[in-house]
Every structure is written in structure tokens, then in C-alpha cells.
Design a protein around this motif. Structure first.
Motif, PDB file in Angstrom:
ATOM      1  N   TYR A  26      29.570  41.454   0.354  1.00  0.00           N
ATOM      2  CA  TYR A  26      28.475  41.403  -0.622  1.00  0.00           C
ATOM      3  C   TYR A  26      28.583  40.215  -1.582  1.00  0.00           C
ATOM      4  O   TYR A  26      27.647  39.942  -2.334  1.00  0.00           O
ATOM      5  CB  TYR A  26      28.474  42.671  -1.491  1.00  0.00           C
ATOM      6  N   ASN A  83      21.158  41.802   7.036  1.00  0.00           N
ATOM      7  CA  ASN A  83      20.170  42.637   6.340  1.00  0.00           C
ATOM      8  C   ASN A  83      20.833  43.686   5.450  1.00  0.00           C
ATOM      9  O   ASN A  83      20.240  44.124   4.468  1.00  0.00           O
ATOM     10  CB  ASN A  83      19.237  43.297   7.348  1.00  0.00           C
ATOM     11  N   ARG A  84      22.062  44.068   5.763  1.00  0.00           N
ATOM     12  CA  ARG A  84      22.771  45.041   4.924  1.00  0.00           C
ATOM     13  C   ARG A  84      23.441  44.388   3.720  1.00  0.00           C
ATOM     14  O   ARG A  84      23.367  44.898   2.604  1.00  0.00           O
ATOM     15  CB  ARG A  84      23.827  45.780   5.742  1.00  0.00           C
ATOM     16  N   TYR A  85      24.107  43.267   3.937  1.00  0.00           N
ATOM     17  CA  TYR A  85      24.973  42.718   2.892  1.00  0.00           C
ATOM     18  C   TYR A  85      24.403  41.517   2.145  1.00  0.00           C
ATOM     19  O   TYR A  85      24.843  41.226   1.034  1.00  0.00           O
ATOM     20  CB  TYR A  85      26.315  42.302   3.508  1.00  0.00           C
ATOM     21  N   ALA A  89      22.032  42.809  11.720  1.00  0.00           N
ATOM     22  CA  ALA A  89      22.300  44.046  10.976  1.00  0.00           C
ATOM     23  C   ALA A  89      23.205  43.781   9.779  1.00  0.00           C
ATOM     24  O   ALA A  89      22.977  44.303   8.680  1.00  0.00           O
ATOM     25  CB  ALA A  89      22.934  45.075  11.909  1.00  0.00           C
ATOM     26  N   HIS A  90      24.235  42.954   9.975  1.00  0.00           N
ATOM     27  CA  HIS A  90      25.151  42.631   8.876  1.00  0.00           C
ATOM     28  C   HIS A  90      24.407  41.903   7.759  1.00  0.00           C
ATOM     29  O   HIS A  90      24.550  42.244   6.577  1.00  0.00           O
ATOM     30  CB  HIS A  90      26.295  41.759   9.399  1.00  0.00           C
TER      31      HIS A  90
END
Length: 444
Positions: free
Chosen positions: A337, A361-363, A358-359
Motif C-alpha cells: 500500500y 486494483n487492490r493496493y 488484481a494486485h
């Protein structure tokens, strides 16, 4: 100023800006461009006078023990002033977008419907450090036909006042209202609280500064805020890719400058190219003193000595011939993050494109993310599916900048999902309204 006078003062700023905004909205392109060219001339004619006022800010900053990089940001050197002047001239040379009509279409009823680009009205800008932001904000406001209220940091108050006087002189010379650009003349922080809570006068607030400033403004504002809180940008090295190009771009994205919000903080590498790519980029990062916070797979590939906690740079910069001991650290969940703004990068080996998207868009902070690939379909999916303000293919995240995007200048970078997303230039300071043209049609 006491609290009552602060309220009266801020209300007066808002009222004056509202009146001026109507006059700016109706101003011709030629008049606005004349004001920008006049401002460029005044900046060049007043280099020495501006430096006298700037010296007062610099003297106070040094006496207050401000860190050297922060003092450097305050400097109005002849080069900085010339850059401001050139920026005004570049904006003057750009087409005027105000009043343009987009997407006019004939409807079955006979009416024609489209949208017209119009100024937002009044924006308030709250910024820190660099006094040249006063000119950037003022010039963009003039070009876009808006009025603005500017509140700079107390550390640059004398410089900002001097620059604002030149802006108002240029406006008056060109027949535009001087109140179209107003600088808050007091360093009292109460003005900020008042300014962000005046929807009757202010249409949008733009904070430009550190995360704490932007969070504080966002929490207290009663008008829309165009903002970005973090620049946790990623570079994803895809399989397949041109490894030599990927090394060059990943190096630039991280190390060309560590402090901007468009510097890469996360490096994702597809497993199929990791064994080839990581040792190459690792050697470059090691030579430049970049600490690499890695997942287990990246650590295994990079090898060498590594630490359970961030290393002491003084102890870890060991040189043996041309080899610099790499600063390898076990990544924690929080690293994915993180916006480091420093010679630190997080590195993770991923299965491939799906895992990378996916990584991110999440972090990520949804600022700027790039894919380095030779697969056209992978590039297209990345562009469509990564939810960020700027999404790039085969180039450095460091290009996420209004000037580099051809906007002439930028007033900031937005990670919101407003009409203004990414670098905010002239069009970001406008809105669209529907226009309908008819010839006597009535609705049945």
C-alpha cells in the motif's frame, strides 16, 4: 484579524470572486490571452523585485530551521520565473475550449441536442511551499474563464503576494476584473476553514500539498474537492516483454526522481520473465542505493544478503569493486500500500496479467500504473481493467504530468472519479451543460 473579521474577510473574497466569475465567463479568448501575455511580460520585467520579496521568505524559512529541500522549493530563481512566463505564453497560444459545442445530434422530435463547455465558476486552491503554483493556478484560471481564490502556505506569503499583484495588474491592463484572481492576504488558518465551507461562492476546492493537508481539507469541505491522497504507482513487467526495455523503463519510473507522486513505488514481475528481469533491475537499484522490499519469490531470485527489517543505509552500502551489496528486505503487507517517496521499492512476482491487475486494483492509489509487454491483447486488457487515473503501456509512470500530456500546465492530479481525473488542465476546470436547438418543436 479576529474571528469575526476573518469571517467578513473570507465572505468578501467569495462575493468578489462570484461577481468576477461572471465577467470571466463572458470574456473573449483574445482578452484572456492578452492577460496571459501581459502576465508573462510583467514576470520578466520584475525578476529582481520578485527576488527581493522571495528573499524575505527564504530568510524566515532558514531561521525557522526548515529542511534544505523545503527551502529550495521556496526559491524564485530567474529560471523559475522564466518558466512561469513561458507557461503563460504557452497557455495563450492554446485553443480556447470555452463555448465549444460537443456531440450535437438530431433527435426524432426535430430538436438538436449537444453539450457546451463552460467554466466551473469559482475555485479555491489551497497549496503549500512552491510560490510558482500561484502563477500556474492563476494562468489556468484565466485561460479557462474562471475566478479563483488562492491560499498559499505561510512560508511563501511575501513571494505569493508579490506574484498575485502582478497577476491582478495583468488582468486590469487587459480589461478583466482584478478580483478574478485573489490571494488570501493573511496566514490565519481560519480562512481555510471558512473558504472550504462557502458553497454559495465557491464551486470546487483544489488542495495541493501533503497527505495531511488533503485529508484535512476533504474532511471539512462543504463543496466538492478535486484531490489525490497518494501516488502508489506500479510498473508491471509482463510475460512476454522486451526485457531490455523493461529494465530501462522500470529504472526511470523509480529512480529518475524519488519525491514526485508519479514515481513508481511497486514493481510487479510475471513469473515467466522474473529470472531474467529481476537480476538486471536489481543490480541497477543496488548501485543507486534503492532498498528492495520483496516477496519470498523475488528474494530467492535476487539472492544475496537480506534483512528481516529495513537496513541501515550507512551499514548496507558496501562496495566491492563494481558490486554494491543489495538492500533486500522482506516485504510486509503494508508495503504493497505504501507511497515511499524515497529510494525504496516493493517487488512482487505474480502469476501473470490477471494477478497483476488484481494486485494493482487492490493496493494502488489509482494514480498511475503501467504495463511493459509485447502482447497487444494483454495491453488492451490492462488499459480497460486497471482502475487508475492514468494507465500506460510500455512507458514510464513519470510521464503522468500535465505538461507531458500536452495540457500546457496542470493545477494538480486527481485520483477522484469526477470529470477531472488524472492531470487537471484547462478542461478539468470546465463543466459541460446541455444545449438544445429547435425550430418551434413542441412535445406531444
Amino acid at each position: 484579524m479576529n474571528a469575526i473579521n476573518i469571517t467578513e474577510y473570507t465572505q468578501a473574497l467569495g462575493s468578489q470572486a462570484k461577481v468576477a466569475s461572471a465577467l470571466m465567463a463572458s470574456a473573449s479568448a483574445a482578452t484572456k490571452n492578452a492577460a496571459l501575455r501581459a502576465l508573462a511580460r510583467l514576470l520578466r520585467d520584475n525578476v529582481q523585485a520578485l527576488q527581493v520579496d522571495n528573499a524575505k521568505d527564504l530568510e524566515r524559512a532558514v531561521a525557522a530551521g526548515l529542511a534544505a529541500p523545503l527551502v529550495d522549493r521556496l526559491k524564485l530563481t530567474p529560471k523559475v520565473i522564466e518558466t512561469c512566463a513561458q507557461g503563460c505564453e504557452q497557455l495563450a497560444a492554446m485553443p480556447d475550449v470555452i463555448g465549444e459545442i460537443l456531440g450535437m445530434k438530431q433527435q426524432p422530435s426535430g430538436i438538436r441536442v449537444g453539450q457546451m463547455r463552460v467554466p466551473i465558476g469559482v475555485f479555491g486552491m489551497i497549496f503549500e511551499s512552491r510560490p510558482n503554483v500561484t502563477i500556474e493556478a492563476a494562468s489556468l484560471s484565466i485561460k479557462s474563464g474562471n475566478a479563483c481564490i488562492l491560499r498559499g502556505g505561510s512560508e511563501a506569503i511575501d513571494s505569493n503576494k508579490a506574484l498575485a499583484r502582478l497577476v491582478q495588474q495583468a488582468l486590469a491592463e487587459s480589461g478583466l476584473p482584478a478580483d478574478a484572481v485573489q490571494l488570501v492576504q493573511t496566514t490565519d488558518r481560519e480562512v481555510v476553514g471558512q473558504l472550504i465551507a462557502m458553497p454559495q461562492y465557491v464551486d470546487v476546492i483544489i488542495p495541493r500539498g501533503g497527505k495531511s493537508l488533503i485529508e484535512r481539507i476533504s474532511a471539512g469541505a462543504k463543496v466538492p474537492v478535486i484531490k489525490h491522497l497518494d501516488g502508489n504507482c506500479h510498473v508491471y513487467v509482463d510475460d512476454p516483454c522486451d526485457v531490455a526495455m523493461a529494465v530501462k523503463v522500470a529504472d526511470n519510473a523509480k529512480t529518475s526522481k524519488y519525491s514526485p507522486c508519479n514515481a513508481a513505488e511497486g514493481l510487479l514481475v510475471a513469473r515467466g520473465v522474473a529470472a531474467d528481469f529481476l537480476p538486471r533491475i536489481g543490480a541497477i537499484y543496488a548501485a543507486k542505493g534503492v532498498e528492495m522490499r520483496c516477496d519470498a519469490e523475488a528474494l530467492a531470485i535476487l539472492g544475496g544478503n537480506w534483512h528481516q527489517a529495513p537496513a541501515d543505509p550507512a551499514q548496507d552500502a558496501m562496495v566491492s569493486g563494481a558490486f554494491v551489496a543489495p538492500k533486500l528486505v522482506v516485504a510486509q503487507e503494508s508495503d504493497w500500500y505504501e507511497e515511499y517517496l524515497a529510494p525504496i521499492v516493493s517487488i512482487k512476482v505474480v502469476d501473470g496479467l490477471d494477478a497483476a491487475i488484481a494486485h494493482i486494483n487492490r493496493y494502488s492509489s489509482h494514480h498511475t500504473d503501467a504495463i511493459l509487454t509485447r502482447d497487444h491483447m494483454h495491453a488492451q486488457r490492462f488499459l480497460r481493467e486497471v482502475d487508475s487515473a492514468s494507465v500506460m503501456v510500455n512507458t514510464s509512470t513519470r510521464f503522468a504530468d500535465g505538461f507531458e500530456y500536452g495540457l500546457g500546465a496542470e493545477i494538480g492530479i486527481s485520483t477522484d472519479k469526477f470529470h477531472a481525473r488524472g492531470p487537471v488542465g484547462i478542461e478539468g476546470l470546465t463543466s459541460l451543460k446541455y444545449v438544445v436547438l429547435g425550430d418551434g418543436e413542441v412535445r406531444l
